[in-house]
Design an enzyme around this catalytic site. Sequence first.
Site, PDB file in Angstrom:
ATOM      1  N   HIS A 118       0.826  -1.219   0.000  1.00 16.91           N
ATOM      2  CA  HIS A 118       0.000   0.000   0.000  1.00 16.91           C
ATOM      3  C   HIS A 118       0.847   1.250   0.000  1.00 16.91           C
ATOM      4  CE1 HIS A 118      -2.161  -3.308   2.064  1.00 16.91           C
ATOM      5  NE2 HIS A 118      -3.118  -2.950   1.239  1.00 16.91           N
TER       6      HIS A 118
HETATM    7  S1  FES Z   1       1.739  -0.646   3.323  1.00 24.30           S
HETATM    8 FE1  FES Z   1       0.108  -1.960   3.681  1.00 24.30          FE
HETATM    9  S2  FES Z   1       1.112  -3.728   4.333  1.00 24.30           S
HETATM   10 FE2  FES Z   1       2.715  -2.378   4.005  1.00 24.30          FE
END
Ligand code: FES
Length: 238
Positions: A203
């Site tokens: 993410h």
């Molecule tokens: S940014 Fe979501 S798991 Fe690492």
Amino acid sequence: MATLTNASRVCLRGMTKQTALASVPVRALATSASLQDSAAPSAYGYQATFKGQSKGAQIPNFGNYMSDKAPATNKLFSYFMVGGLGAISAAGAKSTVEEFLKNMSASADVLAMAKVEVDLNAIPEGKNVIIKWRGKPVFIRHRTESEIAEANKVNIASLRDPENDADRVKKPEWLVMLGVCTHLGCVPIGEAGDYGGWFCPCHGSHYDISGRIRKGPAPLNLEIPEYEFPEDGKLVIG
Ligand code: FES
């Protein structure tokens, strides 16, 4: 005539009542006599005071089963029995608990996995190594002087999870962290991201060269595990 008949009936009833009342002390006397009779020795220790009792209604004599020793001796025996049984029960309970704990404790192979020893001489400066510890990846970074300086010049107040670099390392050149993103648990990639540290592609979380979160959804810095340097060139994690 009728009046005479009624009067005689009343007289007869009165006599009957008097006769009944008079019989009470007679019966009581008979009971007393029975009690006196029952005092005579018999095969039973106790004689029922009621007439016409069958043999089964009589209470046996337990005197033959009673101890003929002194009360103090009997108490001593009782205490000995209670104490002895208590000691045996305690020993049994102890053994059961010990066996249970032995079965529940970690086996030798699990204990061996609890700690991992790493030879730091095999990790050149400016390189990352990933090892597996308790099923999780652990990042070991041999930091350069410039990386240490960069980690120290960050304004702590600007961080989402404020932490000094010095509080995250035991030796500035060795950074040891769990390789688990604090967002949802992905494994970040080393030497990547906007801050030259680690980048989580799941993410888009960016960690700096001290493993502190700088950008993206992760709420916390990368976690530091328990570790120590038992001697130069050796690292023990766990
Ligand atoms: S940014 Fe979501 S798991 Fe690492």
